[in-house]
Write a protein that holds these residues in place. Structure first.
Motif, PDB file in Angstrom:
ATOM      1  N   GLY A   1     -26.978  38.465  89.910  1.00  0.00           N
ATOM      2  CA  GLY A   1     -26.992  37.893  91.092  1.00  0.00           C
ATOM      3  C   GLY A   1     -28.439  37.976  91.861  1.00  0.00           C
ATOM      4  O   GLY A   1     -29.468  38.706  91.435  1.00  0.00           O
ATOM      5  N   THR A   2     -28.462  37.387  93.067  1.00  0.00           N
ATOM      6  CA  THR A   2     -29.699  37.727  94.060  1.00  0.00           C
ATOM      7  C   THR A   2     -29.198  38.488  95.296  1.00  0.00           C
ATOM      8  O   THR A   2     -28.105  38.008  95.891  1.00  0.00           O
ATOM      9  N   TRP A   3     -29.743  39.550  95.523  1.00  0.00           N
ATOM     10  CA  TRP A   3     -29.810  40.134  96.640  1.00  0.00           C
ATOM     11  C   TRP A   3     -30.236  39.821  97.769  1.00  0.00           C
ATOM     12  O   TRP A   3     -31.562  39.522  97.702  1.00  0.00           O
ATOM     13  N   TYR A   4     -29.907  39.960  99.027  1.00  0.00           N
ATOM     14  CA  TYR A   4     -30.627  39.623 100.293  1.00  0.00           C
ATOM     15  C   TYR A   4     -30.412  40.643 101.322  1.00  0.00           C
ATOM     16  O   TYR A   4     -29.364  41.397 101.385  1.00  0.00           O
ATOM     17  N   SER A   5     -31.269  40.958 102.165  1.00  0.00           N
ATOM     18  CA  SER A   5     -31.296  42.019 103.283  1.00  0.00           C
ATOM     19  C   SER A   5     -31.154  41.130 104.686  1.00  0.00           C
ATOM     20  O   SER A   5     -31.935  39.897 104.751  1.00  0.00           O
ATOM     21  N   VAL A   6     -30.045  41.235 105.123  1.00  0.00           N
ATOM     22  CA  VAL A   6     -29.894  40.467 106.443  1.00  0.00           C
ATOM     23  C   VAL A   6     -30.432  40.990 107.589  1.00  0.00           C
ATOM     24  O   VAL A   6     -30.998  41.924 107.769  1.00  0.00           O
ATOM     25  N   VAL A   7     -31.153  39.841 108.285  1.00  0.00           N
ATOM     26  CA  VAL A   7     -32.380  40.148 109.282  1.00  0.00           C
ATOM     27  C   VAL A   7     -31.440  40.092 110.586  1.00  0.00           C
ATOM     28  O   VAL A   7     -31.128  38.929 111.151  1.00  0.00           O
ATOM     29  N   GLY A   8     -31.240  41.029 111.366  1.00  0.00           N
ATOM     30  CA  GLY A   8     -30.597  41.303 112.594  1.00  0.00           C
ATOM     31  C   GLY A   8     -29.079  40.798 112.483  1.00  0.00           C
ATOM     32  O   GLY A   8     -28.562  40.777 111.373  1.00  0.00           O
ATOM     33  N   GLY A   9     -28.662  40.099 113.599  1.00  0.00           N
ATOM     34  CA  GLY A   9     -27.054  39.929 113.738  1.00  0.00           C
ATOM     35  C   GLY A   9     -26.458  40.831 114.332  1.00  0.00           C
ATOM     36  O   GLY A   9     -26.800  41.959 114.663  1.00  0.00           O
ATOM     37  N   GLY A  10     -25.224  40.257 114.574  1.00  0.00           N
ATOM     38  CA  GLY A  10     -24.037  41.280 115.599  1.00  0.00           C
ATOM     39  C   GLY A  10     -23.586  42.167 114.619  1.00  0.00           C
ATOM     40  O   GLY A  10     -23.713  42.425 113.455  1.00  0.00           O
ATOM     41  N   PRO A  11     -22.736  43.091 115.437  1.00  0.00           N
ATOM     42  CA  PRO A  11     -22.251  44.117 114.767  1.00  0.00           C
ATOM     43  C   PRO A  11     -21.112  44.014 113.464  1.00  0.00           C
ATOM     44  O   PRO A  11     -20.979  44.840 112.581  1.00  0.00           O
ATOM     45  N   GLU A  12     -20.917  42.722 113.305  1.00  0.00           N
ATOM     46  CA  GLU A  12     -19.975  42.228 112.384  1.00  0.00           C
ATOM     47  C   GLU A  12     -20.470  41.796 111.196  1.00  0.00           C
ATOM     48  O   GLU A  12     -20.053  41.609 110.123  1.00  0.00           O
ATOM     49  N   VAL A  13     -21.822  41.683 111.153  1.00  0.00           N
ATOM     50  CA  VAL A  13     -22.571  41.062 110.075  1.00  0.00           C
ATOM     51  C   VAL A  13     -22.965  42.262 109.032  1.00  0.00           C
ATOM     52  O   VAL A  13     -23.338  43.316 109.525  1.00  0.00           O
ATOM     53  N   SER A  14     -22.906  41.854 107.769  1.00  0.00           N
ATOM     54  CA  SER A  14     -23.598  42.782 106.639  1.00  0.00           C
ATOM     55  C   SER A  14     -25.113  43.244 106.859  1.00  0.00           C
ATOM     56  O   SER A  14     -25.588  42.528 107.414  1.00  0.00           O
ATOM     57  N   ASP A  15     -25.257  44.270 106.175  1.00  0.00           N
ATOM     58  CA  ASP A  15     -26.712  44.579 106.228  1.00  0.00           C
ATOM     59  C   ASP A  15     -27.232  44.228 105.066  1.00  0.00           C
ATOM     60  O   ASP A  15     -28.611  43.770 104.901  1.00  0.00           O
ATOM     61  N   TYR A  16     -26.509  44.004 103.737  1.00  0.00           N
ATOM     62  CA  TYR A  16     -26.977  43.376 102.625  1.00  0.00           C
ATOM     63  C   TYR A  16     -25.845  42.688 101.951  1.00  0.00           C
ATOM     64  O   TYR A  16     -24.464  42.903 102.031  1.00  0.00           O
ATOM     65  N   PHE A  17     -26.174  41.904 101.068  1.00  0.00           N
ATOM     66  CA  PHE A  17     -25.079  41.158 100.331  1.00  0.00           C
ATOM     67  C   PHE A  17     -25.771  40.621  98.910  1.00  0.00           C
ATOM     68  O   PHE A  17     -26.941  40.235  98.943  1.00  0.00           O
TER      69      PHE A  17
END
Length: 241
Positions: free
Chosen positions: A167-183
């Motif tokens: 699969g493809t990994w992503y690092s989440v840029v910012g976001g609220g406390p409920e948002v994942s850090d990576y997916f």
């Protein structure tokens, strides 16, 4: 389509890249009002028709979440860099603005917008043809360095054993406390692909490195994860572009 995402957010109240190049992934998670799903889909259909009739060139994917509360769709599109955020909406988006206002927004309960950076060093290098769904695994971490070290080790083992990562990994840029850090988004052609008996990534790693190293790596992984969750999304090809 990313112009539509920004327009949706501003009104009152989206996967193939060049090999080894990182890109930004726009994600607009839209929760549809209860009982409004058919009307919402008709609105998106009308917007796509208007956009294409006006020679719009943006590309996007539209996904429906299978599990969880409510009726949720995620629109995704890609940007090569942040500079694309400075661009004004194209003429097609401007021409079709009232379609969003009149036919989409009345059926939307909420919109949650996020951006992710792809992580090509840990991800599959070739797209899956005829992709019909993705299994998306999200994590919130307390130690990004340790987490990426684990992902690096696992991805190397899987690529060595299978020729590419799954699969493809992503690092989440910012976001609220409920948002994942990576997916990670793992593609499948259809639901039957989920029935295929495949070794887990931990089994793949253990076959290459032995049980002792696997147990140590698994402990390291568990120590840096605060929470994790997963959803399956199906691709609506008719409403994608």
């Amino acid at each position: 389509m990313k112009k539509l995402f920004f327009l949706l957010l501003l009104l009152p109240m989206l996967v193939v890249s060049q090999e080894n190049e990182s890109y930004l992934l726009n994600l607009s998670e839209i929760t549809v009002k209860n009982g409004h799903n058919a009307q919402f889909l008709e609105g998106v259909k009308a917007w796509k028709e208007c956009y294409l009739e006006n020679n719009g060139e943006d590309k996007w994917n539209m996904w429906k979440r299978i599990q969880g509360e409510g009726t949720v769709y995620t629109l995704t599109s890609m940007m090569a860099n942040w500079a694309e955020m400075d661009e004004d909406g194209d003429d097609a988006s401007k021409e079709c603005r009232m379609t969003v206002v009149n036919l989409i927004m009345p059926h939307v309960e909420s919109i949650h917008y996020n951006i992710g950076w792809s992580m090509p060093d840990y991800s599959r290098s070739t797209p899956l043809e005829d992709m019909g769904l993705v299994w998306v695994y999200n994590v919130k971490v307390n130690n990004s360095t340790a987490f990426k070290e684990v992902v690096s080790e696992i991805s190397k083992a899987v690529k060595a054993a299978e020729g590419d990562n799954r699969g493809t990994w992503y690092s989440v840029v910012g976001g609220g406390p409920e948002v994942s850090d990576y997916f990670i988004a793992v593609p499948f052609k259809n639901f039957a692909g989920l029935d295929v008996d495949t070794d887990s990534v931990w089994t793949v790693y253990e076959k290459a490195n032995g049980k002792k190293k696997t147990d140590a790596l698994r402990d390291k992984f568990r120590a840096c994860i605060d929470s994790d969750w997963a959803y399956i999304y199906t691709l609506n090809k008719k409403l994608s572009n």
